[in-house]
Each structure stands twice: as C-alpha cells, then as structure tokens.
Design a protein around this motif. Structure first.
Motif, PDB file in Angstrom:
ATOM      1  N   THR A   1       0.809  -1.209   0.000  1.00 30.46           N
ATOM      2  CA  THR A   1       0.000   0.000   0.000  1.00 30.46           C
ATOM      3  C   THR A   1       0.842   1.260   0.000  1.00 30.46           C
ATOM      4  OG1 THR A   1      -0.153  -0.191   2.391  1.00 30.46           O
ATOM      5  CG2 THR A   1      -1.993  -1.062   1.121  1.00 30.46           C
ATOM      6  N   ASN A   2       2.137   1.154   0.341  1.00 27.59           N
ATOM      7  CA  ASN A   2       2.997   2.327   0.212  1.00 27.59           C
ATOM      8  C   ASN A   2       3.471   2.408  -1.237  1.00 27.59           C
ATOM      9  OD1 ASN A   2       4.811   4.369   0.321  1.00 27.59           O
ATOM     10  ND2 ASN A   2       6.224   3.379   1.739  1.00 27.59           N
ATOM     11  N   VAL A   3       2.804   3.283  -1.991  1.00 28.18           N
ATOM     12  CA  VAL A   3       3.013   3.292  -3.436  1.00 28.18           C
ATOM     13  C   VAL A   3       4.454   3.648  -3.768  1.00 28.18           C
ATOM     14  CG1 VAL A   3       2.134   4.138  -5.619  1.00 28.18           C
ATOM     15  CG2 VAL A   3       0.614   3.984  -3.653  1.00 28.18           C
ATOM     16  N   VAL A   4       5.044   4.565  -2.979  1.00 29.08           N
ATOM     17  CA  VAL A   4       6.427   4.978  -3.265  1.00 29.08           C
ATOM     18  C   VAL A   4       7.347   3.767  -3.176  1.00 29.08           C
ATOM     19  CG1 VAL A   4       8.348   6.358  -2.438  1.00 29.08           C
ATOM     20  CG2 VAL A   4       6.067   7.333  -2.508  1.00 29.08           C
TER      21      VAL A   4
ATOM     22  N   ASN B   1       4.146  -1.340   3.080  1.00 26.21           N
ATOM     23  CA  ASN B   1       2.787  -0.841   3.283  1.00 26.21           C
ATOM     24  C   ASN B   1       2.721   0.538   3.944  1.00 26.21           C
ATOM     25  OD1 ASN B   1       1.410  -3.066   2.180  1.00 26.21           O
ATOM     26  ND2 ASN B   1       1.946  -4.239   4.004  1.00 26.21           N
ATOM     27  N   GLU B   2       3.746   0.880   4.708  1.00 26.62           N
ATOM     28  CA  GLU B   2       3.779   2.175   5.390  1.00 26.62           C
ATOM     29  C   GLU B   2       5.102   2.842   5.018  1.00 26.62           C
ATOM     30  OE1 GLU B   2       1.439   3.438   7.421  1.00 26.62           O
ATOM     31  OE2 GLU B   2       0.125   1.713   7.126  1.00 26.62           O
ATOM     32  N   PRO B   3       5.227   4.141   5.303  1.00 22.85           N
ATOM     33  CA  PRO B   3       6.506   4.804   4.984  1.00 22.85           C
ATOM     34  C   PRO B   3       7.676   4.036   5.576  1.00 22.85           C
ATOM     35  CG  PRO B   3       4.890   6.427   5.582  1.00 22.85           C
ATOM     36  CD  PRO B   3       4.239   5.092   5.785  1.00 22.85           C
TER      37      PRO B   3
ATOM     38  N   PRO C   1       1.059   9.202  -0.244  1.00 26.24           N
ATOM     39  CA  PRO C   1       0.762   8.130  -1.209  1.00 26.24           C
ATOM     40  C   PRO C   1       0.797   6.761  -0.549  1.00 26.24           C
ATOM     41  CG  PRO C   1       3.007   8.869  -1.470  1.00 26.24           C
ATOM     42  CD  PRO C   1       2.417   9.706  -0.391  1.00 26.24           C
ATOM     43  N   VAL C   2       0.055   6.612   0.540  1.00 24.56           N
ATOM     44  CA  VAL C   2      -0.065   5.316   1.205  1.00 24.56           C
ATOM     45  C   VAL C   2      -1.542   4.948   1.168  1.00 24.56           C
ATOM     46  CG1 VAL C   2       0.284   4.067   3.352  1.00 24.56           C
ATOM     47  CG2 VAL C   2       1.892   5.852   2.680  1.00 24.56           C
ATOM     48  N   LEU C   3      -1.850   3.856   0.501  1.00 25.86           N
ATOM     49  CA  LEU C   3      -3.248   3.530   0.226  1.00 25.86           C
ATOM     50  C   LEU C   3      -4.012   3.246   1.514  1.00 25.86           C
ATOM     51  CD1 LEU C   3      -2.739   1.213  -2.875  1.00 25.86           C
ATOM     52  CD2 LEU C   3      -3.111   3.679  -2.822  1.00 25.86           C
ATOM     53  N   ARG C   4      -5.185   3.829   1.610  1.00 22.13           N
ATOM     54  CA  ARG C   4      -6.066   3.631   2.770  1.00 22.13           C
ATOM     55  C   ARG C   4      -7.461   3.338   2.261  1.00 22.13           C
ATOM     56  NH1 ARG C   4      -2.291   3.287   5.247  1.00 22.13           N
ATOM     57  NH2 ARG C   4      -1.265   4.621   6.767  1.00 22.13           N
TER      58      ARG C   4
ATOM     59  N   PRO D   1       2.855   9.761  -6.508  1.00 22.41           N
ATOM     60  CA  PRO D   1       3.923   8.985  -5.874  1.00 22.41           C
ATOM     61  C   PRO D   1       5.199   8.916  -6.717  1.00 22.41           C
ATOM     62  CG  PRO D   1       2.348   7.520  -6.888  1.00 22.41           C
ATOM     63  CD  PRO D   1       1.824   8.915  -7.111  1.00 22.41           C
ATOM     64  N   LEU D   2       5.081   9.162  -8.016  1.00 21.31           N
ATOM     65  CA  LEU D   2       6.218   8.895  -8.903  1.00 21.31           C
ATOM     66  C   LEU D   2       7.412   9.804  -8.625  1.00 21.31           C
ATOM     67  CD1 LEU D   2       6.678   6.780 -10.965  1.00 21.31           C
ATOM     68  CD2 LEU D   2       5.905   8.353 -12.728  1.00 21.31           C
TER      69      LEU D   2
ATOM     70  N   GLN E   1       8.162  11.226  -5.968  1.00 19.73           N
ATOM     71  CA  GLN E   1       8.707  10.871  -4.654  1.00 19.73           C
ATOM     72  C   GLN E   1       9.650   9.686  -4.762  1.00 19.73           C
ATOM     73  OE1 GLN E   1       6.079  10.617  -1.411  1.00 19.73           O
ATOM     74  NE2 GLN E   1       4.921  12.442  -1.940  1.00 19.73           N
ATOM     75  N   ALA E   2       9.225   8.679  -5.534  1.00 20.31           N
ATOM     76  CA  ALA E   2      10.090   7.509  -5.681  1.00 20.31           C
ATOM     77  C   ALA E   2      11.403   7.912  -6.345  1.00 20.31           C
ATOM     78  CB  ALA E   2       9.373   6.443  -6.499  1.00 20.31           C
TER      79      ALA E   2
ATOM     80  N   LEU F   1      13.539   9.892  -3.920  1.00 17.68           N
ATOM     81  CA  LEU F   1      14.098   9.078  -2.832  1.00 17.68           C
ATOM     82  C   LEU F   1      15.442   8.479  -3.240  1.00 17.68           C
ATOM     83  CD1 LEU F   1      12.000   6.827  -0.546  1.00 17.68           C
ATOM     84  CD2 LEU F   1      14.325   6.231  -1.095  1.00 17.68           C
TER      85      LEU F   1
END
Lengths: 962, 116
Positions: free
Chosen positions: A734-737, A824-826, B55-58, B67-68, B70-71, B74
C-alpha cells in the motif's frame, strides 16, 4: 528463399570471427599464423562458391534477421551478381594477399596484428557488399574506414605511415559522415532502409525535392572513398603502408567501395542530368589529371597509386554516363583493374623488397636479374596500358566506344578527346613502369642485390597475371557470366554482353591507336618533360590538408580552452550562465498558458520553516568561510528540507532526507578534520559581485520555472494514476512509493544501488591511492595537536559510550521495523539501511573507529556485493517462474501466534537495497577514518576513557596508550 | 505556498551557484549540497504540491499525491549522498596530495599538441 542464402551471414561473420585467430596463432609461428588467417577466408570463399549457381541463374539470395525493426535497422543480407563479383574479389584477392604478406613481412613486423587488421578489414568489406540494409551498410562502411586506418598506419614507427593513415581516416571518415546523412534522406524518401525496397523506388526518389541533396551527400561518401578529384590526395599518402595493404586496399577493395556503392545505387540515382554532370565530369577530370601526375612520379607505388586514381575515375565516368551499356563496361573494367593492378602492386613490392628501393631513378635493367618478376610486371603493365589482347585492352576499347558517342560540354568530340588523352597518359606511365624499371642497362649501384624472390612471394601476382591473360584471350569464357549477372544487378535489366577484340575501323580503334603511339612518344620525351614538370609550381595537397587540420585544431582548442581552461569556476560559470539564457530563449519563443491550479493557502508553521530556511541559507553564504559554522547551517537547511517533505505529503522522502542528512554531516565533519578550518578571502569585490549576479540570475530563473510549473496542471495525463491503481493489486503493497521503488521501477533501483556501491568502492580506492602517495606522507606529519581549538577533553566520554550501547539494539529494532513495514507504510530498504548505518556509526563515534572496527567481523565490500547479488537473484527468480526480470509476486503467510501477514518477493529485493546502502555508507566512513589513523592517532584499549568497573592500573595503561 | 516553495528552491539554487563559484574545494562541496537540495525539491515539486494526502493507500480514501516524483527523489537523495561522499574524497585527496585546496588553477602544461 534459396537454401544457400543461410550462408550469407556466415560469410560476413567469418572474417570477424577469424580475426581472433592470428593474434593467438602467432605464438605457433608465422606459417601457422598465415594458415589460420587463410582458413576463414577460404571457408568464406567456399560458401560463396556454393551460392554461385543460384546467382548465375539470376536469383537474388536474401537472408533477414530482425535487429532493431523499430529503427528500420535490420541485419539483412543480399547476394546478387554485383555482390558476388565484389565478394569474390575481396575474398579471392584477400587470400592471395595473405599468402603474399606471409613472405613480404619481415621478422620484426608483428604479423599477428597485421593479419587481425586484415581480416577485420576483409569482414567490413564483405559486409558492405552483402548488406541489404543501408544502415547496416553504413556500419560496415565506417568499419572499413577504421580498419583501413589501422592497416595504413601499420608501420607505427614511420611518421609517413601515421600521417597517411590519419589523412585517409579524416577524408574517408568525413565522406562517411556525409553519406550517413545522404542515406538517411534516401531511406526517408523510399520509406524503407532495405536496399531491395529502395531499388524499386526510382520514380519517387528522383521526383523528390531532396533527391539532389541526397545525391550530393552520398556521392561525397563515394568520391572520398574512391579517391576522386578533388579528394584524390589521400590515396598516394596511404602508400606509406606495407605493400600488401596497398595491393589489397587500393586495387580491389577499399577504393572500390565507393565504386560499388555508385553501382549499387545506380538503378535509383542514375539517369538524371544531375547524376551525369556530377559523376561523369568528376570521373573524367580525375582520370585525366591523375594519369598525368602518375607519369611524373618516381616512386613506384606513387605511380601505381595515381594510376589507380585514374582508373577509378574511368570507372566512375562510365557509371556517370548513365547508359546500360556504359554500366556494363564499368563492371567489366572493375574486374580487369583488380587483376592487373593487384599484380602490379605486388611486383612493386617485390622490387622494393629485393632492391631496397622503389625509386625509378635508381632502378633499371632488372629484367636479367629478376626474369620472373619482369614477366609478371610486363604482362600486367601492358594490360594496364590497354595493349591487345590483354583484358585491359578490352574494357578500354569499350570505354572509348561509349565515350565517343557521348556529348559532354563544348564540341561534340571533347569528351572522346579527353578520354583519349587520359588513355595516352595511361599508356605512357605503363610503358615507363616496364622501361625504366626492367629494361635498360644493368646497373651496379642498386642498394641491394636484386634477384627473384621465392615462389611464395611471386605466386600470387603470377596467378593474377594468368587471369589477365585468360580473360584477355577468352573474355566470354572467363568473365562473360560474371559480367552478365553483375551488370544485370547494376542496371536491373538483362544486359547485352558481347566482348570481342576486333570492332572494325570504328572511332574507338583510332582513339586507341592515338593513345598507344602518343603514349610511346611521351615516354621518349620523358626526361625533358620531367624537367619542365619539376620546374612548374603545383599546389601541394598535403600542405593544404595540414593547414586546414591545423586551423581546425587551433579553433577547437581555442573554443575548448575558452569554456574549460581547467579551472572549475570557469566551467561552472559558463554552465550557470548558458542554461538560464537558453531557458529564456525557450520562454521567449514559446507561449504560456494561463495558470490552472489554485495556489494552496499559506499556513503559519511552514511559513516559519521557510523563513528559517532562507535565513540559514543567507547566513551560510555570508559566513561560508568559517567552515564549521557553514556545516551547522547546512544541517539546519537539510532539516528544513526534511520538514518540507513532511508537510507536502512525502513521509518517505522526509525519513530518507533526515537520515542522509546525518551521515552527510558526519562525513563532512570527518573530512574537515584534514582540511583548513577557514576559507581564505581571496576573490576581489568585482569577482564576488559578478558571481553574485550569476547566482541571483540562476536563482530567479529556477524560481520562475518552478512557480510556472506549480500553478499549472500536467499537460498530459501522468502515468502516476496507473501506479496508484496497481500498487496493491499488482505489487501487493500500500505504500506506493516503496512499491514503485522495488517493483514498478525495480530495474532503476537495481541500477541505483549498483551506482551507490561503485561510489563507495571508488571512495575506498581513492583513499588507498591517497594514502600510498604524497598524501599519506603529509597525513603522517599532520599532528592532531595543531588543531587551534585543541583536543576535546574526553575522547570517548563515559556518558556517550553508555548511551550508544543502550541505543544500539533500539536503533536496530527501529531499522528492522522500518524495513518490514516499508511495503505498506513509509519506510523500506533505503531508509532502514541508513538508520542501521547510523546505529553502527554511533558506536564508532563513541569508542573510536579502530576500537569498534576490531570488534566487528563483516567486511563492507562483501555487504555491498551481497546486497547487489540478492537484488539480482530476486530479479532472476522471476525468470525461473517464466516472467520478465524483477517481476514480483506476493502472498500471505501465517506463523502462529503472529497474525497473518503479507509477504512479497519484492521484500527480498529490498533486502538487497538495505545491505547495499549499509555497506556503502559504512565503507565511505571507514575510508575517511583510515586517514585519521595515518595521522598517528592511537588506538584505545578500552571502550571509554573512565570506566568505573576498571582498576587503577588499567586506567593508567589506558591513559598511557592514548 | 507555491510561491514559498518556488522561492526557497530559487534561494537554494542561488546560494549553491555562488558557493560553487568559490576558489576552494570546501565551499564548492557545500554549494553542491545546496544545489542537491534545490534539484531534489524541484523534482519533487514536479508532482505538484498537495497537503495531507500521502501516497499510502487507505480504505475509503481516493485522492493521493503523485507517488512517482517521490520515488525518483528518494533514490536521488541516496545517490546524492554517494556523490557528495565521492566529491569529498576527491577534494580531500587533492588537498592532501597537492597541499592546496584551490580549484581555480589551470593546468600549467597538459602536453597537448597544437598541430595535427
């Protein structure tokens, strides 16, 4: 597709594969080396022979391999009559050259190298003539330029050899560049880069407005390669090469490549007035001028070189006439010229080899001393002169017949007259080759005692001379079919081939008579003519070429030194000015759409952060001379950037930034240990003002650009929506990054950890080098006590040591937590790696590097390597499941009593990332610390300065040791 | 907020350029670090600014930030650490070998030929 077609790629590949052999086989002796060079050539020739029946039936063999179909670049091979003719010549004469070179090269010459270059060149030439794709052809074309450079400059110790090779490469290389452009235009017009398609597009190509530019560019390539006027000057200078090279490159192959291409493109490019004027005129002028120069050359090879240029001009002119009959004659003359000219070059080499000179003035009367060479040279030279019944006569007569019917400029007879004049010079220099070298009285002042060489050396030219005679006497038997199929390929029509000796009392006959008689008369008057020639001033091509290249070099040097004189600031300033200026041009030239995004309202907390960032940056610039202060301020800036990431919904970035911040500052602090603490004030006020203006302009440009982007939406839909939608479904996280890092863009990440690992290894290697050299000695003399601030009271304070020991397991736990939840989380491998590295670093800082290092058993090189390997193996694992590299899979695991959790293969990849990051960070810091030990810093025995659990004696020892 | 971020990136860039143009290796390194911040922020900003939408799915949440970038940023942050480390090492090696951390010196004679 004919079954023989599969041989085509093998024929083209054989010389390249064979090029590996000579270098190895030279250890086994020169004969073995030559044999192993000949073997791939013989094999290729045999395979070519297997294709002959099909080609003679009129078939065109093709073999297709897709390479880069999206670019139109395919490995397509084709064999038709023209290809067969050239491939046969290249391989056949190549074989003879290999034999000849075995006996020509002396023991001092590195023979393995020579044969390797020769086979590379042979492969490139075969590739050109077999290519069905013009892009592929261009690749082989450039390869001939490169490999011929190596061959011409083979005698590296001779300045003429090096200069000749450089000149040949410059001229043919520039022509090659022009040709690339021309071919691309041509392919664009035809809609395909495959020759078999292009050759059917004659109307479309000739009607295109780009026909003339394409024609000129392609011809520039052909003319430079085939040494046509005014590019003819490189060929005589290339004669500094060993004679086998000259015989091969300048009779049968390299210079014929241009001719080949003109013949290959003849069906689509020829027949227009432009073609006629450019090609026929160039050919005619080259033929006459070069023949005249050849007459006055005293160097045997120079004479042959200019005669080659002249005969290439003759063939070019025939192709330029644009008629099918003339093209047929051109093909026939290609065969004849290759046979007699290769033989003549080889005899010139023999004379040089035996008499130790190629200067005609020092030769003469060799016929008694070298009867075999004399016979071979005489037959070949008579053929070159066009004396019946030899093969040179046949094609020359046919050429004169064609020219006599052509109207060029001026009076109707002008072209015929000029061609006759060229033939006349040709007769004169051919006779001179016989008369001034072999006839005349025997001399007593040869530099060596000439005699006929062994069979191995004269076998090759003798065989060629036999061909000269056989084709001369029975042209239809020995060359008729070959001329027919290759002329058919050139003209794309069934040609009428009838070669015979007696045409009756036609104009061509009288032109021949004039040429032979005139040539003989010219030779009789050679001595006075030579004096007149030497008295007339002439433009010297080499001087002009040198002047042009020198000027180009100077201009290039001036430009390079202007923008990059070795000073970092000059280069950086040029960059910092040019980029905003270019950006301004782009901005001024294009339009701006109206803003589409409403700005976010300004909140108080981030505004305060902004102020802190700006103030610390400003202070940093003002106080940058005080280096410790600058580092503190830099840390504040980094902290503010991390907080900015938090505010703008980027928790992963914030975590990464803050942990990188820590290790970066530690690194800089360690480095500062060995650097001056202050930056001296050196630059003048004007300079600071100038730099300030550049910096402000750059800053303003970046601000404008960023703001313009931020208030507008994407011009097109971004691909991010795909990642958001598929992160959980496809990547199981779930953490898309993090899913992007380890899954969607896993290959990027894989590359990045490799780069990081390499950077760490570079640091390690650099440290090693510095410590070994002058830097190490300087370090050894650097006493830590010279530090003006003095040493800290406690090197290893009790409080800090205890605190870090307690923190260690906690920090590791945090690292593990951040790693595990990363999907899933940062969090994730990058951040966990940095956190764990910091956990280790704390121990190093508390108790000293050497102390800590002595207590850990992991080598960081291995950690980096292991990390990259694990990541790679995870990727490879997808292959085993039949999926592309790095495809991930996920599932659910349940270990009681832990609740069910999800597991993705991407986690294994993340382990690789984690290990690489830990290894890289630690290796970098380890390298810096190893410098500290060189300064004479002692290693403490105990973990901390004051230890309550220690006896007094221990304390004394420890104090003594520090 | 957009203007604040844009101006912050601009200030970082300007300070970075100014320091990179200094004569000694240490300010150049600090300048490069500032430019790194600016570049990373700029890349990040290309995803546009969004508050409170990580960008953390909930479950039940359907708007997220991009999110792109950011990736990409990083890895850029980590790589820039590697770069800084290499540059520091180069500067250190140059200083220790030459006894001088001046980066403005042109090589005296690089042996380049004038002619062909």
């Amino acid at each position: 597709m004919d079954s023989a077609a599969v041989f085509l790629p093998i024929i083209a590949a054989l010389p390249f594969l064979g090029a590996l052999l000579p270098g190895l086989m030279i250890q086994a002796g020169r004969n073995t080396c030559a044999a192993f060079t000949a073997a791939p050539t013989i094999l290729a020739l045999l395979l070519l022979m297997l294709c002959v029946p099909a080609v003679l039936r009129g078939e065109v063999l093709t073999y297709h391999i897709d390479w880069l179909p999206s670019l139109g670049l395919n490995v397509n091979f084709m064999l038709d009559g023209l290809g067969l003719l050239f491939a046969g010549m290249i391989l056949g004469i190549g074989l003879l050259i290999i034999l000849y070179a075995r006996f020509y090269l002396s023991r001092e010459d590195p023979m393995g190298q020579f044969y390797t270059y020769l086979l590379l060149f042979q492969g490139a030439m075969v590739g050109i003539v077999l290519s069905d794709n013009i892009l592929l052809l261009l690749i082989f074309w450039e390869l001939t330029s490169l490999s011929s450079f190596l061959l011409i400059g083979y005698w590296k110790h001779l300045p003429e050899g090096r200069q000749g090779a450089r000149m040949a490469l410059t001229v043919t290389g520039m022509g090659g560049l022009a040709m690339i452009a021309g071919m691309l235009i041509l392919g664009n017009i035809a809609g395909s880069y495959d020759l078999s398609v292009i050759l059917t597009q004659k109307e479309a190509i000739q009607a295109s407005p780009l026909y003339l530019p394409a024609l000129i560019l392609i011809l520039a390539g052909c003319f430079t390669k085939s040494a046509q006027f005014p590019f003819h000057f490189w060929l005589p200078h290339a004669m500094a090469a060993p004679t086998p090279v000259s015989a091969y490159l300048h009779s049968a192959t390299m210079v014929k490549a241009g001719i080949f291409l003109m013949a290959r493109m003849w069906p689509v490019l020829a027949g227009t007035p432009e073609w006629f004027w450019i090609v026929a005129s160039t050919g005619l002028i080259t033929m006459v001028i070069a023949a005249k120069i050849a007459l006055f050359k005293d160097d045997l090879k120079a004479l042959l070189a200019f005669s080659t240029v002249s005969h290439l001009g003759l063939i070019t002119m025939l192709l330029g006439l644009g008629t099918k009959a003339a093209a047929t004659v051109a093909v026939f003359h290609i065969i004849n010229h290759a046979t007699f000219k290769a033989a003549l070059f080889m005899t010139a080499g023999i004379v040089d080899h035996e008499a130790h000179t190629r200067d005609i003035k020092r030769l003469g009367g060799l016929r008694h001393l070298m009867p075999i060479t004399f016979t071979i040279a005489t037959v070949a030279a008579l053929s070159m002169a066009g004396i019946p019944p030899l093969n040179g006569f046949l094609s020359k007569e046919m050429m004169l017949a064609e020219v006599a019917e052509t109207h060029w400029i001026g009076p109707y007879w002008l072209m015929g007259a000029l061609a006759t004049l060229g033939a006349l010079f040709s007769v004169a220099y051919s006779f001179r080759y016989i008369a001034h070298v072999f006839l005349g009285p025997k001399r007593h002042d040869y530099p060596a005692h000439p005699h006929d060489p062994g069979f191995g050396m004269w076998a090759a030219p003798a065989l060629l001379t036999v061909l000269v005679v056989l084709i001369g006497f029975m042209p239809m038997t020995f060359a008729g079919d070959l001329v027919r199929v290759s002329a058919q390929a050139v003209t794309q029509a069934e040609p009428y081939v009838k070669i015979y000796h007696w045409h009756g009392l036609v104009p061509a006959f009288w032109m021949s008579v004039v040429a032979v008689l005139g040539g003989a008369a010219l030779l009789a008057l050679h001595a006075p003519l030579m004096r007149a020639w030497n008295a007339t001033p002439r433009p010297e091509a080499k001087t002009m070429f040198d002047a042009v290249t020198r000027a180009a070099t100077r201009a290039g040097t001036a430009l390079t030194d202007g923008v990059h004189d070795g000073s970092l600031m000059r280069n950086a300033a040029v960059f910092a000015v040019v980029v905003p200026v270019l950006g301004w041009f782009a901005y001024a030239a294009g339009g701006m759409t109206a803003p589409t995004r409403a700005p976010l309202p300004v909140a108080l907390v981030p505004a305060v952060g902004w102020v802190i960032l700006l103030v610390s940056t400003a202070l940093l610039v003002v106080y940058h001379r005080a280096r410790f202060t600058a580092l503190v301020l830099l840390g504040i800036v980094g902290l503010m950037v991390s907080l900015g990431f938090v505010y703008f919904s980027a928790p992963d970035l914030a975590l990464t930034q803050i942990s990188v911040e820590v290790v970066t500052i530690i690194l800089l602090l360690l480095a500062l240990n060995f650097l001056p603490r202050e930056t001296p004030a050196e630059s003048s006020g004007a300079r600071r003002l100038r730099d300030g203006v550049i910096a402000l302009a750059g800053g303003a440009a970046v601000t404008g650009l960023t703001y313009a982007i931020l208030v507008r939406d994407f011009a097109q839909d971004s691909i991010s929506a795909f990642h958001l939608a598929n992160s959980y479904k496809g990547g199981g996280g779930t953490n898309v990054v993090n899913v992007i890092l380890v899954d969607f863009r896993g290959f990027d990440t894989f590359g990045e950890i490799i780069v990081l690992g390499i950077a760490a290894l570079v640091i390690f290697a650099l440290t090693d080098t510095v410590l070994r050299g002058a830097g190490g000695r300087r370090l050894a003399n650097l006493s830590p006590d010279t530090n003006p601030e003095g040493q800290a009271g406690d090197r290893h304070p009790l409080m800090m040591v205890i605190a870090t020991r307690v923190m260690m397991p906690i920090a590791l736990m945090v690292g593990a937590y951040i790693f595990l939840r990363g999907h899933n989380e940062p969090g994730g491998g990058f951040i966990a790696g940095l956190v764990v590295a910091i956990a280790f670093l704390m121990q190093y800082m508390a108790s000293g590097y050497a102390w800590a290092e002595a207590r850990q058993r992991v080598t960081y090189h291995a950690t980096i390597g292991l990390g990259v390997l694990i990541a790679a193996l995870t990727g490879v694992g997808a292959w085993l499941a039949g999926r592309p590299f790095l495809t991930s899979d996920y599932g659910y695991l349940h270990f009681p009593p832990i609740e069910e959790f999800e597991w993705a293969t991407a986690m294994a990849f993340d382990v690789g990332v984690f290990l690489t990051v830990v290894g890289a960070v630690m290796l970098a810091l380890q390298s810096l610390s190893s410098m500290a030990r060189r300064t004479g810093e002692t290693v403490n025995v105990f973990p901390m300065d004051i230890n309550p659990a220690r006896t007094d004696t221990d304390t004394d020892e420890n104090r003594g040791g520090t | 907020m957009e203007l604040l971020l844009a101006s912050a990136i601009g200030v970082l860039t300007a300070a970075g350029i100014y320091l990179v143009l200094r004569l000694r290796s240490f300010p150049v390194i600090v300048g490069l670090a500032l430019l790194t911040y600016a570049v990373n922020l700029f890349l990040f900003a290309s995803g546009r600014l969004v508050v409170d939408m990580p960008p953390v799915l909930r479950d039940g949440v359907d708007s997220y930030t991009d999110p792109l970038p950011q990736a990409l940023v990083l890895t850029a942050i980590v790589i820039s650490f590697g770069m800084t480390a290499v540059v520091v090492m180069l500067a250190l090696g140059a200083y220790l070998s030459a006894g001088d951390d001046d980066v403005s010196l042109a090589p005296q004679d690089d042996g380049r030929e004038g002619g062909a």
